[in-house]
Design an enzyme around this catalytic site. Sequence first.
Site, PDB file in Angstrom:
ATOM      1  N   LYS A  25       0.831  -1.207   0.000  1.00  0.00           N
ATOM      2  CA  LYS A  25       0.000   0.000   0.000  1.00  0.00           C
ATOM      3  C   LYS A  25       0.865   1.257   0.000  1.00  0.00           C
ATOM      4  O   LYS A  25       0.627   2.182  -0.780  1.00  0.00           O
ATOM      5  CB  LYS A  25      -0.910  -0.043   1.239  1.00  0.00           C
ATOM      6  N   SER A  26       1.859   1.302   0.875  1.00  0.00           N
ATOM      7  CA  SER A  26       2.712   2.499   0.971  1.00  0.00           C
ATOM      8  C   SER A  26       3.392   2.781  -0.366  1.00  0.00           C
ATOM      9  O   SER A  26       3.461   3.928  -0.810  1.00  0.00           O
ATOM     10  CB  SER A  26       3.806   2.287   2.013  1.00  0.00           C
ATOM     11  N   ARG A  30       2.777   5.984  -3.288  1.00  0.00           N
ATOM     12  CA  ARG A  30       3.892   6.829  -3.733  1.00  0.00           C
ATOM     13  C   ARG A  30       4.128   6.680  -5.232  1.00  0.00           C
ATOM     14  O   ARG A  30       4.450   7.644  -5.915  1.00  0.00           O
ATOM     15  CB  ARG A  30       5.159   6.466  -2.941  1.00  0.00           C
ATOM     16  N   GLY A  98      -4.563   7.692   5.567  1.00  0.00           N
ATOM     17  CA  GLY A  98      -3.687   8.681   6.196  1.00  0.00           C
ATOM     18  C   GLY A  98      -2.498   9.002   5.305  1.00  0.00           C
ATOM     19  O   GLY A  98      -2.080  10.161   5.187  1.00  0.00           O
ATOM     20  N   ARG A 126      -8.366  11.866  12.541  1.00  0.00           N
ATOM     21  CA  ARG A 126      -6.928  11.643  12.775  1.00  0.00           C
ATOM     22  C   ARG A 126      -6.151  12.960  12.814  1.00  0.00           C
ATOM     23  O   ARG A 126      -6.504  13.933  12.160  1.00  0.00           O
ATOM     24  CB  ARG A 126      -6.379  10.669  11.719  1.00  0.00           C
ATOM     25  N   SER A 171       7.618   9.176  11.963  1.00  0.00           N
ATOM     26  CA  SER A 171       6.496   9.059  11.024  1.00  0.00           C
ATOM     27  C   SER A 171       6.978   9.232   9.585  1.00  0.00           C
ATOM     28  O   SER A 171       7.470  10.294   9.208  1.00  0.00           O
ATOM     29  CB  SER A 171       5.429  10.116  11.321  1.00  0.00           C
ATOM     30  N   ASP A 319       2.398  -1.161  12.006  1.00  0.00           N
ATOM     31  CA  ASP A 319       1.086  -1.569  11.492  1.00  0.00           C
ATOM     32  C   ASP A 319       0.718  -3.001  11.890  1.00  0.00           C
ATOM     33  O   ASP A 319      -0.364  -3.475  11.557  1.00  0.00           O
ATOM     34  CB  ASP A 319       1.062  -1.447   9.959  1.00  0.00           C
ATOM     35  N   LYS A 346      -4.045   5.571  14.964  1.00  0.00           N
ATOM     36  CA  LYS A 346      -4.104   4.907  13.647  1.00  0.00           C
ATOM     37  C   LYS A 346      -5.559   4.926  13.160  1.00  0.00           C
ATOM     38  O   LYS A 346      -6.344   5.737  13.610  1.00  0.00           O
ATOM     39  CB  LYS A 346      -3.526   3.494  13.754  1.00  0.00           C
ATOM     40  N   ARG A 350      -5.900   1.526  18.239  1.00  0.00           N
ATOM     41  CA  ARG A 350      -5.680   0.075  18.126  1.00  0.00           C
ATOM     42  C   ARG A 350      -5.363  -0.589  19.454  1.00  0.00           C
ATOM     43  O   ARG A 350      -5.619  -1.791  19.624  1.00  0.00           O
ATOM     44  CB  ARG A 350      -4.586  -0.214  17.089  1.00  0.00           C
TER      45      ARG A 350
HETATM   46  C1  S3P Z   1       2.858   4.785   6.263  1.00  0.00           C
HETATM   47  C2  S3P Z   1       3.476   5.126   7.420  1.00  0.00           C
HETATM   48  C3  S3P Z   1       3.011   4.710   8.753  1.00  0.00           C
HETATM   49  C4  S3P Z   1       2.052   3.538   8.681  1.00  0.00           C
HETATM   50  C5  S3P Z   1       1.024   3.715   7.612  1.00  0.00           C
HETATM   51  C6  S3P Z   1       1.673   3.907   6.249  1.00  0.00           C
HETATM   52  C7  S3P Z   1       3.390   5.295   4.986  1.00  0.00           C
HETATM   53  O1  S3P Z   1       2.342   5.788   9.371  1.00  0.00           O
HETATM   54  O2  S3P Z   1       1.416   3.349   9.923  1.00  0.00           O
HETATM   55  O3  S3P Z   1       0.162   2.596   7.558  1.00  0.00           O
HETATM   56  O4  S3P Z   1       2.969   4.821   3.925  1.00  0.00           O
HETATM   57  O5  S3P Z   1       4.235   6.193   5.021  1.00  0.00           O
HETATM   58  P1  S3P Z   1       3.164   6.929  10.181  1.00  0.00           P
HETATM   59  O6  S3P Z   1       4.104   7.506   9.233  1.00  0.00           O
HETATM   60  O7  S3P Z   1       2.117   7.895  10.632  1.00  0.00           O
HETATM   61  O8  S3P Z   1       3.781   6.199  11.323  1.00  0.00           O
END
Ligand code: S3P
Length: 437
Positions: A25-26, A30, A98, A126, A171, A319, A346, A350
Site C-alpha cells: 500500500k505504501s 507513492r 492517512g 486523525r 512518522s 502496522d 491509527k 488500536r
Molecule cells: C505509512 C506510514 C506509517 C504507517 C502507515 C503507512 C506510509 O504511518 O502506519 O500505515 O505509507 O508512510 P506513520 O508515518 O504515521 O507512522
Amino acid sequence: MTAQCYWIARKGSALQGTLAIPGDKSISHRAVMFAALADGTSHIDGFLEGEDTRATATIFSQMGVRIETPSASQRIVHGVGVDGLKPPPRELDCGNAGTGMRLLAGLLAAQPFDSTLIGDASLSKRPMRRVTAPLAQMGAKIDTRADGTPPLHIHGGQPLQGIDYELPVASAQVKSAVLLAGLYAHGETCVVEPHPTRDYSERMLRAFGVEIEFSPGKARLRGGQRLRAADISVPADFSSAAFFIVAASIIPGSEVRLGSVGLNPRRTGLLTALRLMGADIREENHAEQGGEQVADLVVRYAPLHGAEIPEAVVPDMIDEFPALFVAAAAASGKTVVRGAAELRVKESDRLAAMATGLRSLGLRVDETEDGATIHGGPLGSGTIESHGDHRISMAFAIAGQLSTGEVRINDVANVATSFPGFDTLSVGAGFGLSVRS
Ligand code: S3P
C-alpha cells in the site's frame, strides 16, 4: 461489502498452500503520486487495487493526470511534470488513507491553486497538525478543524522555504510530506527522525531521478528538481502478509508460503518479535524487486511463548500490532508491549480496540497508556467492534480460528482499503470465515 457487513469467524482447518498477497500500500500510493509528477509515462506493476490507493489515483485524475488501467494491478501514468497539476474541480477524497492525505498535504501546499482534502469518518478524526505544523514553518497555509483534524483547506500560491526539521514522532508520512513540499521550496530541506522509518519516498524519488541524500533516520533534498518517469514494480505488502504469518504460526498443523513479500527492514519488526516468541519463519529466494528486498516466507506452526517486545522494534512493526496481539493471545505466558502510543491514532485506537476485543473473548489484557500486557489463554465466543479499522477486522478473523465458539466481527467493509479479497484468500487457505450482511 457495505458498512453493515460482518464476518463470522470460527475454527477452520490447518492453513496450507502458496498465498498471493496483494501489492504494498505504501509503495503503491507513492508510485502513483510520483509518476503523476514526473515528466513522461511511467508503468506501475503490482499496484494495490485497494480503496486507499485507488482514491489516490482518482485524486490525480481530478487534477488532470491521465491514468490507464491496462489490467488489474497495472497502471500507466502519463505524468504532467511537477508544475503540471490542474486545480481540482471539487474536494479531493482520500477515503480511509492517512498516507494519501498527509503526503498530498505536502504536495498540494506547494501548488499555485487552492484545494481541500477530505476523508472518511476514521480519517476525519486523525491528527493532521503533525504535517501542517512543519509545512506552516515552510510557509504553507493550511486550515484544519480547531482540533487539528481534517478537512484540510490548502491555500495555494504560497512560496515555500526549505527547512531543517526534527520530527517529534517517528512518522514516514510526516517525513514524506515535508520532503514533497521541499521539492518545491527554495533551498534545501532536511528531515531527521527520532527513529528511522520506512524510506520508500526517498528510494522512489531517487528512482524518479531526484537527487536526494538519505541514510536511516535522515534525508535531505534541494528544491526545484524535476522527476523523470520510471517503471515501478510493487512487492507484496508485508503488512498484509503479516496476518497469514501470524495465522500459520498459531494454527496447529499449518504451513504456508507467501510469495515475494517486501522485506524492507523498516517494515519487518514483526518477524523479530515472532521469532523471539518461538515462531518458525523461513526466508527463501531472496531477490530485489523495484529496488526493494523481497523473499518468499515459509511459515510453519510452532508453539509460541510470550515475550517483552523490544521498544526499539516498535516503529518497524507499527502496522502489525493487531496481528501481534493475536499471536500473544495464542502464546503461553504474557507478552508486554511498551512505547506504542502511536497506535492510539491509527485508523482506530488500536490499543483500545485490541484490548477490548480480546477481553470480550475472555482473555486478560492489561492496557497502559502506551502499550498492553496480553496474557495468553483460550479464546471464547464474542462480538468484536472493528471500529471500521481493516487491521482490527483481519486480526480478529485470525483470533476466531482459535475460538472455542464463534467470533462475530462487525463493520468489516474497510478491509477493502488495504486487502481486497482477504476473505476469499483466507477461506481458500483454511480459515473458517463467512461474510454476512
Ligand atoms: C505509512 C506510514 C506509517 C504507517 C502507515 C503507512 C506510509 O504511518 O502506519 O500505515 O505509507 O508512510 P506513520 O508515518 O504515521 O507512522
